[in-house]
Write a protein that holds these residues in place. Structure first.
Motif, PDB file in Angstrom:
ATOM      1  N   VAL A   1      25.365  68.574   2.913  1.00  0.00           N
ATOM      2  CA  VAL A   1      25.874  69.043   4.207  1.00  0.00           C
ATOM      3  C   VAL A   1      27.398  69.152   4.182  1.00  0.00           C
ATOM      4  O   VAL A   1      27.976  70.126   4.683  1.00  0.00           O
ATOM      5  N   ALA A   2      28.064  68.156   3.580  1.00  0.00           N
ATOM      6  CA  ALA A   2      29.528  68.174   3.534  1.00  0.00           C
ATOM      7  C   ALA A   2      30.047  69.359   2.738  1.00  0.00           C
ATOM      8  O   ALA A   2      31.034  70.002   3.127  1.00  0.00           O
ATOM      9  N   LEU A   3      29.392  69.690   1.631  1.00  0.00           N
ATOM     10  CA  LEU A   3      29.844  70.808   0.812  1.00  0.00           C
ATOM     11  C   LEU A   3      29.695  72.133   1.552  1.00  0.00           C
ATOM     12  O   LEU A   3      30.559  73.015   1.449  1.00  0.00           O
ATOM     13  N   VAL A   4      28.606  72.290   2.303  1.00  0.00           N
ATOM     14  CA  VAL A   4      28.441  73.509   3.103  1.00  0.00           C
ATOM     15  C   VAL A   4      29.538  73.595   4.150  1.00  0.00           C
ATOM     16  O   VAL A   4      30.127  74.661   4.374  1.00  0.00           O
ATOM     17  N   ASN A   5      29.856  72.477   4.798  1.00  0.00           N
ATOM     18  CA  ASN A   5      30.879  72.489   5.835  1.00  0.00           C
ATOM     19  C   ASN A   5      32.265  72.776   5.283  1.00  0.00           C
ATOM     20  O   ASN A   5      33.070  73.439   5.928  1.00  0.00           O
ATOM     21  N   LEU A   6      32.551  72.291   4.093  1.00  0.00           N
ATOM     22  CA  LEU A   6      33.851  72.559   3.489  1.00  0.00           C
ATOM     23  C   LEU A   6      34.047  74.045   3.208  1.00  0.00           C
ATOM     24  O   LEU A   6      35.182  74.530   3.165  1.00  0.00           O
ATOM     25  N   SER A   7      32.953  74.768   3.028  1.00  0.00           N
ATOM     26  CA  SER A   7      33.030  76.207   2.747  1.00  0.00           C
ATOM     27  C   SER A   7      32.467  77.041   3.883  1.00  0.00           C
ATOM     28  O   SER A   7      32.207  78.236   3.701  1.00  0.00           O
ATOM     29  N   ALA A   8      32.286  76.446   5.071  1.00  0.00           N
ATOM     30  CA  ALA A   8      31.618  77.156   6.159  1.00  0.00           C
ATOM     31  C   ALA A   8      32.331  78.447   6.528  1.00  0.00           C
ATOM     32  O   ALA A   8      31.697  79.495   6.714  1.00  0.00           O
TER      33      ALA A   8
ATOM     34  N   ARG B   1      28.124  62.754  11.591  1.00  0.00           N
ATOM     35  CA  ARG B   1      27.562  63.631  10.566  1.00  0.00           C
ATOM     36  C   ARG B   1      26.533  64.601  11.142  1.00  0.00           C
ATOM     37  O   ARG B   1      26.266  65.651  10.544  1.00  0.00           O
ATOM     38  N   ALA B   2      25.956  64.256  12.282  1.00  0.00           N
ATOM     39  CA  ALA B   2      24.986  65.159  12.898  1.00  0.00           C
ATOM     40  C   ALA B   2      25.633  66.485  13.262  1.00  0.00           C
ATOM     41  O   ALA B   2      25.001  67.548  13.152  1.00  0.00           O
ATOM     42  N   LEU B   3      26.896  66.459  13.699  1.00  0.00           N
ATOM     43  CA  LEU B   3      27.581  67.705  14.045  1.00  0.00           C
ATOM     44  C   LEU B   3      27.735  68.598  12.820  1.00  0.00           C
ATOM     45  O   LEU B   3      27.591  69.825  12.899  1.00  0.00           O
ATOM     46  N   ASP B   4      28.036  67.995  11.682  1.00  0.00           N
ATOM     47  CA  ASP B   4      28.155  68.781  10.452  1.00  0.00           C
ATOM     48  C   ASP B   4      26.808  69.367  10.047  1.00  0.00           C
ATOM     49  O   ASP B   4      26.740  70.506   9.583  1.00  0.00           O
ATOM     50  N   ALA B   5      25.748  68.594  10.214  1.00  0.00           N
ATOM     51  CA  ALA B   5      24.422  69.106   9.879  1.00  0.00           C
ATOM     52  C   ALA B   5      24.046  70.275  10.785  1.00  0.00           C
ATOM     53  O   ALA B   5      23.494  71.284  10.330  1.00  0.00           O
ATOM     54  N   LEU B   6      24.363  70.170  12.067  1.00  0.00           N
ATOM     55  CA  LEU B   6      24.063  71.262  12.998  1.00  0.00           C
ATOM     56  C   LEU B   6      24.890  72.498  12.656  1.00  0.00           C
ATOM     57  O   LEU B   6      24.394  73.627  12.743  1.00  0.00           O
ATOM     58  N   ARG B   7      26.137  72.296  12.271  1.00  0.00           N
ATOM     59  CA  ARG B   7      26.956  73.447  11.864  1.00  0.00           C
ATOM     60  C   ARG B   7      26.379  74.093  10.615  1.00  0.00           C
ATOM     61  O   ARG B   7      26.347  75.327  10.491  1.00  0.00           O
ATOM     62  N   ALA B   8      25.911  73.285   9.668  1.00  0.00           N
ATOM     63  CA  ALA B   8      25.315  73.831   8.451  1.00  0.00           C
ATOM     64  C   ALA B   8      24.045  74.621   8.780  1.00  0.00           C
ATOM     65  O   ALA B   8      23.803  75.692   8.213  1.00  0.00           O
ATOM     66  N   LEU B   9      23.225  74.099   9.703  1.00  0.00           N
ATOM     67  CA  LEU B   9      22.030  74.838  10.124  1.00  0.00           C
ATOM     68  C   LEU B   9      22.414  76.161  10.786  1.00  0.00           C
ATOM     69  O   LEU B   9      21.762  77.189  10.578  1.00  0.00           O
ATOM     70  N   ALA B  10      23.482  76.131  11.581  1.00  0.00           N
ATOM     71  CA  ALA B  10      23.914  77.347  12.266  1.00  0.00           C
ATOM     72  C   ALA B  10      24.388  78.399  11.273  1.00  0.00           C
ATOM     73  O   ALA B  10      24.030  79.586  11.391  1.00  0.00           O
ATOM     74  N   ILE B  11      25.192  78.000  10.294  1.00  0.00           N
ATOM     75  CA  ILE B  11      25.699  78.975   9.328  1.00  0.00           C
ATOM     76  C   ILE B  11      24.553  79.508   8.472  1.00  0.00           C
ATOM     77  O   ILE B  11      24.515  80.701   8.130  1.00  0.00           O
ATOM     78  N   ALA B  12      23.562  78.654   8.170  1.00  0.00           N
ATOM     79  CA  ALA B  12      22.407  79.124   7.406  1.00  0.00           C
ATOM     80  C   ALA B  12      21.618  80.154   8.205  1.00  0.00           C
ATOM     81  O   ALA B  12      21.150  81.160   7.657  1.00  0.00           O
ATOM     82  N   GLY B  13      21.481  79.931   9.515  1.00  0.00           N
ATOM     83  CA  GLY B  13      20.773  80.890  10.350  1.00  0.00           C
ATOM     84  C   GLY B  13      21.486  82.227  10.424  1.00  0.00           C
ATOM     85  O   GLY B  13      20.856  83.290  10.349  1.00  0.00           O
ATOM     86  N   VAL B  14      22.811  82.198  10.565  1.00  0.00           N
ATOM     87  CA  VAL B  14      23.584  83.442  10.645  1.00  0.00           C
ATOM     88  C   VAL B  14      23.466  84.231   9.343  1.00  0.00           C
ATOM     89  O   VAL B  14      23.212  85.448   9.342  1.00  0.00           O
ATOM     90  N   VAL B  15      23.649  83.552   8.218  1.00  0.00           N
ATOM     91  CA  VAL B  15      23.598  84.237   6.925  1.00  0.00           C
ATOM     92  C   VAL B  15      22.203  84.804   6.668  1.00  0.00           C
ATOM     93  O   VAL B  15      22.047  85.981   6.326  1.00  0.00           O
ATOM     94  N   ALA B  16      21.179  83.966   6.838  1.00  0.00           N
ATOM     95  CA  ALA B  16      19.813  84.450   6.614  1.00  0.00           C
ATOM     96  C   ALA B  16      19.464  85.575   7.578  1.00  0.00           C
ATOM     97  O   ALA B  16      18.808  86.554   7.195  1.00  0.00           O
ATOM     98  N   GLY B  17      19.920  85.442   8.829  1.00  0.00           N
ATOM     99  CA  GLY B  17      19.641  86.487   9.803  1.00  0.00           C
ATOM    100  C   GLY B  17      20.245  87.818   9.413  1.00  0.00           C
ATOM    101  O   GLY B  17      19.568  88.865   9.449  1.00  0.00           O
TER     102      GLY B  17
END
Length: 373
Positions: free
Chosen positions: A290-297, A18-34
């Motif tokens: 985290v899972a919901l963000v990853n399903l729509s990443a 699950r840590a990989l999914d959390a890191l992916r969610a953090l990454a997508i949040a950074g890209v979008v906010a950026g």
């Protein structure tokens, strides 16, 4: 919400990291906010042009270091692809079928973006919009797509690079930058592959168990951060870790040694955070988010720029120029106003995910499991 969280928890394979999914969610949040914070659409003489607050307020450059999270994507991509390939080999799945399964899911979502923006471009031109405006908006939507091309290429090369030491592509980046900045052959574009291959190989090593222990994480975090800071301070690299319109040099176009060094620091931070994230995500509510963000990443990545453009366009219907939406990003007032628009952008993005998210997950109406993608 408790019922939804319980269903997601029940459908999650026990072996999932699950840590990989959390890191992916953090990454997508950074890209979008950026993108939402450093991109400004300014109306000028009836046309729309793209600019950045970093052009007018270079003192905000340190914020771009937090919002540039692409290395996390490639770190997670390398780890997930390596584990997937090893599992496919163990199950006797051919390389061709494995690669087809990993890349086929991209076709429908990307085709949806292409179709919608082809129609939108034609409609804008027919409605009297200038070619400069249409070109700027289409470029804004399509310019991030290079990420998918590089990720697919590296995924295809996983059997070859999964055991490649990250030091080799890092050496290529060093040589390419030396040639680029010392008057030699223009080899900078080699870094488009080599630069992102560094965190990808780190992810592959992580998946094989080669980066265990906190020592590796601290070495990457401190060494990468120190190298990036030194390159920016004394090496002549730009202070911003994202592209700035009109700037003579960019740390991302193509990725520079400073960006790669910062990616090493981010990879180290990810290794250090993995354990705490796994413990946190044992809680069903945290894991459900985290899972919901990853399903729509993928949908989030493909449509976040369109959501911002849609809000900006709707704002123009009133005939005025709204602060933080259409005005020049030349002061703190713009930053505060743009921050107030972020929830509106997010609401538009949720609408895009509702409309197009099924194309990422498969045929409309299907409910995927929480398996790694």
């Amino acid at each position: 919400m408790r019922e939804l969280a319980a269903r997601i928890e029940a459908r999650t394979p026990p072996e999932r990291d699950r840590a990989l999914d959390a890191l992916r969610a953090l990454a997508i949040a950074g890209v979008v906010a950026g993108h939402w914070l450093v991109t400004a659409l300014v109306t000028d003489s009836g046309a729309v042009r793209v600019t950045s607050p970093l052009t007018f307020m270079p003192q905000l450059a340190p914020a771009s270091w937090l919002l540039q999270t692409l290395a996390l994507f490639f770190l997670v991509g390398g780890a997930v692809a390596t584990r997937s390939h090893l599992r496919a080999r163990a199950e006797g799945l051919s390389y061709g079928r494995w690669l087809a399964a990993r890349t086929a899911r991209l076709a429908r979502p990307v085709a949806a973006v292409a179709a919608v923006w082809a129609v939108a471009a034609i409609a804008m031109l027919a409605g009297g919009a200038g070619t400069q405006t249409v070109r700027a908006l289409v470029k804004l939507v399509w310019s991030p797509m290079w990420f998918l091309l590089v990720l697919v290429a590296l995924s295809a090369a996983t059997p070859l690079v999964a055991r490649l030491h990250p030091g080799w592509p890092l050496a290529v980046v060093v040589c390419a930058d030396l040639m680029r900045f010392c008057g030699g052959p223009q080899a900078g574009w080699v870094n488009v592959a080599a630069g992102w291959l560094v965190p990808y190989c780190l992810g592959a090593a992580w998946a094989r168990g080669g980066l265990r222990g906190r020592a590796s994480g601290w070495a990457l975090l401190l060494g990468g951060a120190a190298a990036a800071a030194a390159l920016v301070t004394w090496g002549g690299y730009p202070a911003a870790m994202v592209g700035v319109p009109g700037a003579p040099l960019s740390n991302l176009d193509p990725p520079s040694l400073a960006a790669v060094a910062w990616g090493l620091a981010q990879s180290g931070a990810a290794l250090l955070l993995a354990g705490p994230l796994r413990r946190l995500l044992r809680r069903p509510a945290a894991w459900a988010a985290v899972a919901l963000v990853n399903l729509s990443a993928l949908t989030i990545f493909l449509w976040h720029q369109s959501a911002m453009i849609a809000v900006t366009a709707i704002g123009l219907l009133g005939g005025g120029r709204l602060p933080g939406l259409h005005t020049v990003p030349d002061g703190p007032g713009w930053v505060a106003a743009r921050a107030a628009w972020l929830p509106v952008f997010a609401a538009a993005l949720v609408a895009c995910c509702a409309a197009f998210g099924a194309r990422q997950r498969g045929r409309p109406g299907t409910k995927p499991t929480a398996g790694h993608g």
